[in-house]
Structure formats: structure tokens, C-alpha cells
Design a protein around this motif. Structure first.
Motif, mmCIF file in Angstrom:
data_model
loop_
_atom_site.group_PDB
_atom_site.id
_atom_site.type_symbol
_atom_site.label_atom_id
_atom_site.label_comp_id
_atom_site.label_asym_id
_atom_site.label_seq_id
_atom_site.Cartn_x
_atom_site.Cartn_y
_atom_site.Cartn_z
ATOM 1 N N ARG A 227 17.149 -27.434 12.409
ATOM 2 C CA ARG A 227 15.741 -27.657 12.807
ATOM 3 C C ARG A 227 15.313 -27.117 14.342
ATOM 4 N NH1 ARG A 227 15.937 -27.008 8.194
ATOM 5 N NH2 ARG A 227 15.094 -28.473 6.507
ATOM 6 N N VAL A 228 14.113 -26.942 14.299
ATOM 7 C CA VAL A 228 13.809 -26.653 15.632
ATOM 8 C C VAL A 228 12.616 -27.787 16.085
ATOM 9 C CG1 VAL A 228 12.276 -25.258 17.274
ATOM 10 C CG2 VAL A 228 14.096 -24.240 15.791
ATOM 11 N N PHE A 229 12.786 -28.705 17.153
ATOM 12 C CA PHE A 229 11.879 -29.538 17.694
ATOM 13 C C PHE A 229 10.982 -29.207 18.760
ATOM 14 C CE2 PHE A 229 15.724 -31.436 15.666
ATOM 15 C CZ PHE A 229 15.174 -32.313 14.633
ATOM 16 N N VAL A 230 9.699 -29.336 18.653
ATOM 17 C CA VAL A 230 8.857 -28.918 19.596
ATOM 18 C C VAL A 230 7.996 -29.912 20.083
ATOM 19 C CG1 VAL A 230 6.928 -27.180 20.106
ATOM 20 C CG2 VAL A 230 8.945 -26.578 18.485
ATOM 21 N N SER A 231 7.890 -30.156 21.394
ATOM 22 C CA SER A 231 6.841 -31.151 21.685
ATOM 23 C C SER A 231 5.850 -30.499 22.737
ATOM 24 C CB SER A 231 7.595 -32.350 22.507
ATOM 25 O OG SER A 231 8.116 -31.987 23.910
ATOM 26 N N LEU A 232 4.748 -30.887 22.702
ATOM 27 C CA LEU A 232 3.538 -30.348 23.762
ATOM 28 C C LEU A 232 3.021 -31.858 24.253
ATOM 29 C CD1 LEU A 232 1.354 -28.751 25.025
ATOM 30 C CD2 LEU A 232 0.361 -28.604 23.040
ATOM 31 N N THR A 233 2.795 -31.772 25.871
ATOM 32 C CA THR A 233 2.007 -32.896 26.245
ATOM 33 C C THR A 233 1.092 -32.127 27.194
ATOM 34 O OG1 THR A 233 3.738 -33.238 27.720
ATOM 35 C CG2 THR A 233 3.830 -34.801 25.896
ATOM 36 N N ALA A 234 -0.074 -32.318 27.108
ATOM 37 C CA ALA A 234 -1.113 -31.642 27.725
ATOM 38 C C ALA A 234 -2.170 -32.496 28.521
ATOM 39 C CB ALA A 234 -1.516 -30.571 26.865
ATOM 40 N N ASN A 235 -2.666 -32.162 29.596
ATOM 41 C CA ASN A 235 -4.059 -32.900 30.155
ATOM 42 C C ASN A 235 -4.564 -31.570 30.885
ATOM 43 O OD1 ASN A 235 -2.944 -32.602 32.973
ATOM 44 N ND2 ASN A 235 -1.794 -34.308 32.424
ATOM 45 N N GLU A 237 -4.798 -30.749 33.862
ATOM 46 C CA GLU A 237 -4.059 -30.171 34.745
ATOM 47 C C GLU A 237 -2.889 -29.346 34.442
ATOM 48 O OE1 GLU A 237 -5.283 -29.979 37.665
ATOM 49 O OE2 GLU A 237 -7.069 -31.592 37.020
ATOM 50 N N GLN A 238 -2.238 -29.471 33.264
ATOM 51 C CA GLN A 238 -1.146 -28.760 32.989
ATOM 52 C C GLN A 238 -0.518 -29.268 31.562
ATOM 53 O OE1 GLN A 238 2.048 -29.941 35.473
ATOM 54 N NE2 GLN A 238 2.873 -31.727 33.866
ATOM 55 N N ALA A 239 0.157 -28.296 30.947
ATOM 56 C CA ALA A 239 0.800 -28.379 29.409
ATOM 57 C C ALA A 239 2.098 -28.229 29.681
ATOM 58 C CB ALA A 239 0.380 -27.381 28.645
ATOM 59 N N VAL A 240 3.055 -29.083 29.236
ATOM 60 C CA VAL A 240 4.477 -28.909 29.198
ATOM 61 C C VAL A 240 5.036 -28.613 27.757
ATOM 62 C CG1 VAL A 240 6.839 -30.070 29.847
ATOM 63 C CG2 VAL A 240 4.392 -30.658 31.171
ATOM 64 N N PHE A 241 5.763 -27.781 27.435
ATOM 65 C CA PHE A 241 6.261 -27.498 26.141
ATOM 66 C C PHE A 241 7.845 -27.703 26.221
ATOM 67 C CE2 PHE A 241 2.566 -24.671 26.579
ATOM 68 C CZ PHE A 241 1.820 -25.040 25.005
ATOM 69 N N ASN A 285 18.137 -26.645 29.760
ATOM 70 C CA ASN A 285 19.115 -27.990 29.630
ATOM 71 C C ASN A 285 20.651 -27.120 29.972
ATOM 72 O OD1 ASN A 285 19.727 -27.307 27.105
ATOM 73 N ND2 ASN A 285 19.651 -29.139 26.097
ATOM 74 N N ASP A 286 21.402 -27.893 30.212
ATOM 75 C CA ASP A 286 22.750 -27.687 30.596
ATOM 76 C C ASP A 286 23.484 -27.210 29.360
ATOM 77 O OD1 ASP A 286 22.488 -28.323 33.266
ATOM 78 O OD2 ASP A 286 23.555 -30.322 32.681
ATOM 79 N N ALA A 287 23.181 -27.687 28.022
ATOM 80 C CA ALA A 287 23.601 -27.114 26.714
ATOM 81 C C ALA A 287 23.369 -25.883 26.548
ATOM 82 C CB ALA A 287 23.437 -28.093 25.856
ATOM 83 N N GLY A 288 22.166 -25.587 26.788
ATOM 84 C CA GLY A 288 21.649 -24.112 26.658
ATOM 85 C C GLY A 288 21.038 -24.118 25.239
ATOM 86 N N ASN A 289 20.652 -25.413 24.721
ATOM 87 C CA ASN A 289 19.812 -25.338 23.373
ATOM 88 C C ASN A 289 18.386 -25.979 23.532
ATOM 89 O OD1 ASN A 289 20.345 -27.968 23.854
ATOM 90 N ND2 ASN A 289 20.716 -28.491 21.466
ATOM 91 N N GLN A 290 17.843 -25.731 24.824
ATOM 92 C CA GLN A 290 16.497 -26.572 24.895
ATOM 93 C C GLN A 290 15.780 -25.890 26.020
ATOM 94 O OE1 GLN A 290 15.321 -30.471 26.782
ATOM 95 N NE2 GLN A 290 15.347 -31.047 25.033
ATOM 96 N N ILE A 291 14.695 -25.507 26.010
ATOM 97 C CA ILE A 291 13.839 -24.788 26.995
ATOM 98 C C ILE A 291 12.674 -25.632 27.200
ATOM 99 C CG2 ILE A 291 12.547 -23.274 25.286
ATOM 100 C CD1 ILE A 291 12.466 -21.177 27.772
ATOM 101 N N THR A 292 12.575 -25.868 28.594
ATOM 102 C CA THR A 292 11.024 -26.580 28.908
ATOM 103 C C THR A 292 10.180 -25.492 29.785
ATOM 104 O OG1 THR A 292 12.432 -28.788 29.235
ATOM 105 C CG2 THR A 292 10.080 -28.451 30.312
ATOM 106 N N MET A 293 8.815 -25.544 29.337
ATOM 107 C CA MET A 293 8.151 -24.518 29.974
ATOM 108 C C MET A 293 6.839 -25.415 30.412
ATOM 109 S SD MET A 293 8.423 -21.384 27.237
ATOM 110 C CE MET A 293 8.123 -22.535 25.590
ATOM 111 N N VAL A 294 6.376 -24.943 31.454
ATOM 112 C CA VAL A 294 5.315 -25.550 32.244
ATOM 113 C C VAL A 294 4.180 -24.400 32.588
ATOM 114 C CG1 VAL A 294 4.446 -27.042 34.034
ATOM 115 C CG2 VAL A 294 6.600 -27.539 33.118
ATOM 116 N N LYS A 295 2.934 -24.838 32.158
ATOM 117 C CA LYS A 295 1.755 -24.045 32.163
ATOM 118 C C LYS A 295 0.734 -24.915 32.886
ATOM 119 C CE LYS A 295 -0.513 -20.232 32.611
ATOM 120 N NZ LYS A 295 0.119 -19.050 33.402
#
Length: 332
Positions: A227-235, A237-241, A285-295
Motif C-alpha cells: 500500500r501507499v500511505f499519504v498524509s496531508l497537514t495544512a494550514n 501558511e503551509q502544506a506538508v505532504f 527518509n534514510d530507507a528511501g521509501n518515504q518522501i516529504t514535500m512542503v509547499k
């Protein structure tokens, strides 16, 4: 009654390139218009309202970069796809940052042009969705658990992009960039992460080996169950994926620099270049299976603050005309 085929405006000063792209697009079911320079392209776009523009970067007169900026000002929801050649890498990055949605190396037109346009139009369609109660939204948190079905991406993107528009994080001119970046990141997680299908296969058998392995892996429970797990937290000022797959990951330190001209046409670097161009912060992340993107929030009213301090202080320099003559930057 079926929908009318999408209208694509193709811009290139080479008659040969125009003919090739028109043939490829009409074969894929699109209607086409052509222009051989930027000025003509603007006129055609204003008159016919195309669904997407494909343009060369280096043209006499108005360049592709200038055309992107003009279209972005006049029609911020109109997606533009660049065609690039070796030596135009820096200009292409500028054009992406100025509003272009994606790019296709000219040597890959036959293989990638129609697919890139289809994906870009799909993203553009999803980004036109709005909710009437947007002004009441202050914070958003979304958690998704996805299968590896990329046919659902347009719906997923629409759900993830909407809060950024509602919160005012992106403008009409930049909202499409979020969709392009998310599309690339999610496809990477599904296809390269969970299904472990390497990008290099796209160069074999005109891409058929790539497609065949994807289909095989989707039928293999060992891969398909991931599975692919996606989280978005936004206000406001910014959005973090955060996008995480269940694949084995990759060596982050060995990732090629997509901004290096030597890697510009590499299939494996294209997605990351787009992501880095359109997001403000990108980390793996160090394992290479997660990306964090900030807008970060884009202020549509922001102006360049390069003027001398004295010009911002009416009391210091005698009002609004204080910089009408050469100054050493010091107040009298």
C-alpha cells in the motif's frame, strides 16, 4: 453525445517538429492547432482557447520562456508542456518555475508526448474543482491508504489539492504545479516503490517491457498487496505532504542530481526535477521509501523588495519621489 476531443496548440519554429507533434497528437485522439512563433501562439490561444499548449523553448522573437510567462498571466489555468533539447536545461527550469506544467525531451516525443499531455490535462481538470465553503476552512488533515491503481490518481489529486486552494496556499497560477508534483511522487511510490518496476525499462522495446512488468506485478500478490500511505497537514501558511510506500526503498545518496544537464533527459530524474521545481522543501527518509514535500503559502500580492530602505520610508527621503534620481542608498 461524446465529448469533443481536447484541443492542443503546438508551437515550434521547425516545420518538421510541428508536423511530427501534430501527427503524434492526432493519432492519440487530440485536435491540434499550430503556431511557428510565440507571438502567433498568443494570438491563436486568445482566439481558440486550447486545452493545453505544447511549446519549444528556443524560438526566434518571443522565446518559449516568454510565451510561458505571458500565458501564465493571461490564462493561469492553461497548462503548458515544454519540448526540450540538450543545452536548454537551465532555460527549461526557469520556464517550469515561471508556470510551465511539465516537459518532454525532443528525443522522447514519440514515446512520451501523448502520455505527458494526457496526464497534464487530467491534473488540470482536477485542479479546477472548488468547494463553496472554502472560506471557512482553517486547518486540514487527511490520511489515505492507497492501492497501486494509478487510474484513481485524478480523483486522489483533486482531493489533496483542494485544501491548498481553499486555504490560499497556492494561487491559480501555481495550483497545477502541486498536482504535477503529487502525480510524480505517487506514481513513484506505486510503480517504482511498491511494484519495484525500474524506470530504465521505459527505454526497452519502446516502453512495452515497462508496461508488461507493471501488469505482471499487479497480478502478483507479493507486490500488489503493498500500500501507499499519504498524509496531508495544512494550514493557511503551509502544506506538508508525506508519501510512504511499502517497497524496499532505494539508496537516497545514490540518487542522481536532476538539475545536472547530464541527467536532464534521464527518465529516472525527470519526476524528481519536477517535484523539486514545484515544492519548497523535499526530503527522503534514510530507507528511501518515504518522501516529504512542503509547499509554503504564495502571496499573490507580494512585490519584489529590492528597493533601498529609504524608498520605503516617506519620512526619511521626502516621500514617494525619493528614488526618482540616482541614490547611494543612504538617507540624507
Amino acid at each position: 453525445m461524446p465529448d469533443e476531443p481536447r484541443l492542443i496548440l503546438v508551437v515550434d519554429d521547425s516545420a518538421t517538429q510541428l508536423a511530427q507533434m501534430r501527427m503524434l497528437l492526432e493519432k492519440a485522439g487530440y485536435r491540434t492547432l499550430t503556431a511557428d512563433d510565440g507571438e502567433q501562439a498568443l494570438s491563436v490561444a486568445r482566439e481558440h482557447n486550447p486545452d493545453l499548449v505544447v511549446t519549444d523553448l528556443e524560438m526566434p522573437g518571443m522565446s518559449g520562456l516568454d510565451l510561458v510567462m505571458m500565458l501564465n498571466m493571461e490564462s493561469p489555468q492553461l497548462p503548458v508542456v515544454l519540448t526540450t533539447s540538450r543545452g536548454s536545461e537551465e532555460l527549461a527550469v526557469e520556464a517550469l518555475q515561471a508556470g510551465a506544467a511539465s516537459y518532454v525531451p525532443k528525443r522522447n516525443l514519440a514515446k512520451d508526448l501523448a502520455d505527458t499531455i494526457e496526464r497534464t490535462i487530467s491534473v488540470a481538470d482536477s485542479e479546477r474543482q472548488r468547494l463553496s465553503f472554502a472560506k471557512y476552512i482553517r486547518t486540514v488533515a487527511i490520511e489515505l491508504e492507497l492501492t497501486n491503481d494509478d487510474t484513481l490518481l485524478s480523483q486522489i489529486l483533486a482531493r489533496l489539492e483542494a485544501p491548498l486552494v481553499e486555504l490560499g496556499i497556492v494561487t491559480e497560477a501555481t495550483r497545477m504545479h502541486i498536482g504535477i508534483a503529487l502525480d510524480e511522487a505517487l506514481r513513484n511510490a506505486m510503480i517504482h516503490g511498491n511494484l519495484e518496476v525500474p524506470s530504465s525499462l521505459r527505454d526497452e522495446s519502446c516502453g512495452q517491457a515497462y508496461i508488461d512488468l507493471i501488469q505482471a506485478r499487479l497480478k502478483d500478490e507479493q507486490y500488489a498487496s503493498r500500500r501507499v500511505f499519504v498524509s496531508l497537514t495544512a494550514n493557511p501558511e503551509q502544506a506538508v505532504f508525506v508519501i510512504t510506500d511499502q517497497g524496499p526503498g532505494f539508496d537516497v545518496n545514490g540518487l542522481p542530481d536532476p538539475t545536472d544537464p547530464e541527467n536532464w533527459e534521464a527518465v529516472s530524474g525527470r519526476g524528481l526535477l519536477l517535484i523539486r521545481s514545484f515544492m519548497d522543501e523535499v526530503q527522503h527518509n534514510d530507507a528511501g521509501n518515504q518522501i516529504t514535500m512542503v509547499k509554503l503559502r504564495v502571496d499573490p500580492n507580494a512585490v519584489d523588495d529590492d528597493d533601498d530602505d529609504c524608498c520605503d520610508d516617506d519620512d526619511c527621503c521626502g516621500g514617494e519621489d525619493c528614488c526618482s534620481e540616482p541614490s547611494d542608498g543612504q538617507c540624507d
